[in-house]
Design an enzyme around this catalytic site. Structure first.
Site, mmCIF file in Angstrom:
data_model
loop_
_atom_site.group_PDB
_atom_site.id
_atom_site.type_symbol
_atom_site.label_atom_id
_atom_site.label_comp_id
_atom_site.label_asym_id
_atom_site.label_seq_id
_atom_site.Cartn_x
_atom_site.Cartn_y
_atom_site.Cartn_z
ATOM 1 N N LYS A 68 -28.996 -21.115 -22.712
ATOM 2 C CA LYS A 68 -27.640 -20.752 -22.281
ATOM 3 C C LYS A 68 -26.824 -20.106 -23.410
ATOM 4 O O LYS A 68 -27.185 -20.212 -24.591
ATOM 5 C CB LYS A 68 -26.937 -22.007 -21.747
ATOM 6 C CG LYS A 68 -27.620 -22.613 -20.513
ATOM 7 C CD LYS A 68 -26.759 -23.707 -19.905
ATOM 8 C CE LYS A 68 -27.429 -24.321 -18.691
ATOM 9 N NZ LYS A 68 -26.530 -25.282 -17.994
ATOM 10 N N TYR A 105 -26.532 -19.948 -9.224
ATOM 11 C CA TYR A 105 -26.040 -21.319 -9.041
ATOM 12 C C TYR A 105 -25.443 -21.560 -7.649
ATOM 13 O O TYR A 105 -24.669 -22.505 -7.465
ATOM 14 C CB TYR A 105 -25.009 -21.647 -10.121
ATOM 15 C CG TYR A 105 -25.625 -22.011 -11.460
ATOM 16 C CD1 TYR A 105 -26.441 -23.138 -11.597
ATOM 17 C CD2 TYR A 105 -25.373 -21.252 -12.599
ATOM 18 C CE1 TYR A 105 -26.998 -23.491 -12.812
ATOM 19 C CE2 TYR A 105 -25.935 -21.599 -13.834
ATOM 20 C CZ TYR A 105 -26.744 -22.724 -13.927
ATOM 21 O OH TYR A 105 -27.284 -23.078 -15.130
ATOM 22 N N PHE A 115 -16.924 -27.811 -10.542
ATOM 23 C CA PHE A 115 -17.168 -27.115 -11.809
ATOM 24 C C PHE A 115 -17.796 -25.732 -11.618
ATOM 25 O O PHE A 115 -18.136 -25.065 -12.589
ATOM 26 C CB PHE A 115 -18.049 -27.973 -12.733
ATOM 27 C CG PHE A 115 -19.371 -28.384 -12.133
ATOM 28 C CD1 PHE A 115 -20.450 -27.516 -12.106
ATOM 29 C CD2 PHE A 115 -19.529 -29.664 -11.598
ATOM 30 C CE1 PHE A 115 -21.665 -27.886 -11.546
ATOM 31 C CE2 PHE A 115 -20.744 -30.047 -11.036
ATOM 32 C CZ PHE A 115 -21.813 -29.150 -11.018
ATOM 33 N N ARG A 164 -38.161 -30.987 -18.251
ATOM 34 C CA ARG A 164 -36.960 -31.816 -18.060
ATOM 35 C C ARG A 164 -36.905 -32.933 -19.099
ATOM 36 O O ARG A 164 -35.828 -33.298 -19.574
ATOM 37 C CB ARG A 164 -36.910 -32.363 -16.634
ATOM 38 C CG ARG A 164 -36.743 -31.236 -15.614
ATOM 39 C CD ARG A 164 -36.645 -31.732 -14.200
ATOM 40 N NE ARG A 164 -35.389 -32.426 -13.928
ATOM 41 C CZ ARG A 164 -34.223 -31.811 -13.755
ATOM 42 N NH1 ARG A 164 -34.133 -30.504 -13.849
ATOM 43 N NH2 ARG A 164 -33.141 -32.510 -13.497
ATOM 44 N N THR A 209 -28.630 -33.999 -18.400
ATOM 45 C CA THR A 209 -27.646 -32.913 -18.283
ATOM 46 C C THR A 209 -26.472 -33.122 -19.234
ATOM 47 O O THR A 209 -26.025 -32.192 -19.909
ATOM 48 C CB THR A 209 -27.107 -32.848 -16.831
ATOM 49 O OG1 THR A 209 -28.226 -32.685 -15.954
ATOM 50 C CG2 THR A 209 -26.145 -31.696 -16.643
ATOM 51 N N ASN A 248 -24.462 -26.944 -22.221
ATOM 52 C CA ASN A 248 -25.549 -27.874 -22.552
ATOM 53 C C ASN A 248 -26.871 -27.183 -22.933
ATOM 54 O O ASN A 248 -27.944 -27.747 -22.779
ATOM 55 C CB ASN A 248 -25.735 -28.907 -21.437
ATOM 56 C CG ASN A 248 -26.167 -28.293 -20.122
ATOM 57 O OD1 ASN A 248 -26.221 -27.071 -19.996
ATOM 58 N ND2 ASN A 248 -26.501 -29.121 -19.157
ATOM 59 N N HIS A 265 -31.233 -24.803 -19.293
ATOM 60 C CA HIS A 265 -31.392 -25.152 -17.883
ATOM 61 C C HIS A 265 -32.884 -25.200 -17.592
ATOM 62 O O HIS A 265 -33.650 -24.413 -18.159
ATOM 63 C CB HIS A 265 -30.741 -24.091 -16.982
ATOM 64 C CG HIS A 265 -31.181 -24.191 -15.546
ATOM 65 N ND1 HIS A 265 -30.586 -25.051 -14.658
ATOM 66 C CD2 HIS A 265 -32.184 -23.577 -14.875
ATOM 67 C CE1 HIS A 265 -31.208 -24.943 -13.488
ATOM 68 N NE2 HIS A 265 -32.182 -24.061 -13.595
ATOM 69 N N GLU A 320 -36.197 -19.798 -8.596
ATOM 70 C CA GLU A 320 -35.516 -19.375 -9.824
ATOM 71 C C GLU A 320 -36.348 -18.353 -10.598
ATOM 72 O O GLU A 320 -35.807 -17.407 -11.157
ATOM 73 C CB GLU A 320 -35.182 -20.608 -10.677
ATOM 74 C CG GLU A 320 -34.117 -21.462 -10.008
ATOM 75 C CD GLU A 320 -33.775 -22.741 -10.756
ATOM 76 O OE1 GLU A 320 -32.800 -23.403 -10.366
ATOM 77 O OE2 GLU A 320 -34.475 -23.096 -11.729
HETATM 78 P P1 CMP Z 1 -27.858 -26.966 -15.137
HETATM 79 O O1 CMP Z 1 -29.133 -27.685 -15.274
HETATM 80 O O2 CMP Z 1 -27.793 -25.566 -15.599
HETATM 81 O O3 CMP Z 1 -27.395 -27.011 -13.598
HETATM 82 C C1 CMP Z 1 -26.043 -26.981 -13.199
HETATM 83 C C2 CMP Z 1 -25.103 -27.061 -14.358
HETATM 84 O O4 CMP Z 1 -23.779 -27.398 -14.055
HETATM 85 C C3 CMP Z 1 -25.557 -28.150 -15.300
HETATM 86 O O5 CMP Z 1 -26.738 -27.775 -15.948
HETATM 87 C C4 CMP Z 1 -24.335 -28.330 -16.180
HETATM 88 O O6 CMP Z 1 -24.350 -27.503 -17.319
HETATM 89 C C5 CMP Z 1 -23.222 -27.896 -15.249
HETATM 90 N N1 CMP Z 1 -22.384 -29.053 -14.939
HETATM 91 C C6 CMP Z 1 -22.760 -30.180 -14.349
HETATM 92 N N2 CMP Z 1 -21.715 -31.019 -14.256
HETATM 93 C C7 CMP Z 1 -20.679 -30.389 -14.813
HETATM 94 C C8 CMP Z 1 -19.338 -30.752 -15.016
HETATM 95 N N3 CMP Z 1 -18.862 -31.940 -14.626
HETATM 96 N N4 CMP Z 1 -18.544 -29.869 -15.635
HETATM 97 C C9 CMP Z 1 -19.023 -28.641 -16.013
HETATM 98 N N5 CMP Z 1 -20.305 -28.246 -15.833
HETATM 99 C C10 CMP Z 1 -21.118 -29.135 -15.243
#
Ligand code: CMP
Length: 139
Positions: free
Chosen positions: A10, A50, A58, A86, A92, A113, A116, A127
């Protein structure tokens, strides 16, 4: 069984020049990079990727962030690649991620984070197809 999964580094991580360190974690875990490219997603591309989260509070923040800079999209191959990826990523939320995981060591927040990874075989297929043509995946 040998599987393929989709992985993405990311914008928070590409910005901090962590691409190589993250790829090393994946390869050290036995995953092979069988496709990889650096892209800058448009807002619409992020929203499409997404789409399953579009009702989440979010969603806007997530798509804004994912289109704020470069990402590295990848296809990883290996034994139980989906679960293994994973495991290497960690939870996450970096505050809940296990020691030694990518998110524990590099992620800045639940939104930023660093990585993904697909959550199952069906999403992995979808994906991968969202970003890669079959001819770009070289096992
Ligand atoms: P990802 O695995 O990319 O899939 C969905 C993403 O949404 C997740 O990782 C997080 O980075 C993001 N995400 C999940 N919960 C929140 C949250 N509470 N606030 C902001 N981003 C979020």
């Amino acid at each position: 069984a040998i599987e393929r999964t989709f992985s993405m580094i990311k914008p928070d991580a590409t910005k901090r020049n962590l691409t190589g360190k993250i790829v090393d974690r994946l390869e050290s875990a036995g995953l092979r990079v069988v496709a990889q490219k650096r892209i800058w997603m448009s807002r619409r591309e992020a929203e499409g990727f997404y789409a399953v989260h579009k009702e989440r509070p979010f969603f806007d923040e997530l798509c804004e962030f994912m289109s704020s800079g470069p990402t590295v999209v990848q296809v990883l191959e290996g034994e139980n690649a989906i679960a293994k990826n994973r495991e290497v990523m960690g939870a996450t939320n970096p505050a809940e991620a296990a020691e030694g995981t990518i998110r524990k060591d590099f992620a800045e927040s639940i939104g930023e984070n660093s990585v993904h990874g697909s959550d199952g075989p069906d999403t992995a297929k979808e994906e991968i197809a969202y970003f890669f043509a079959a001819t770009e995946v070289v096992g």
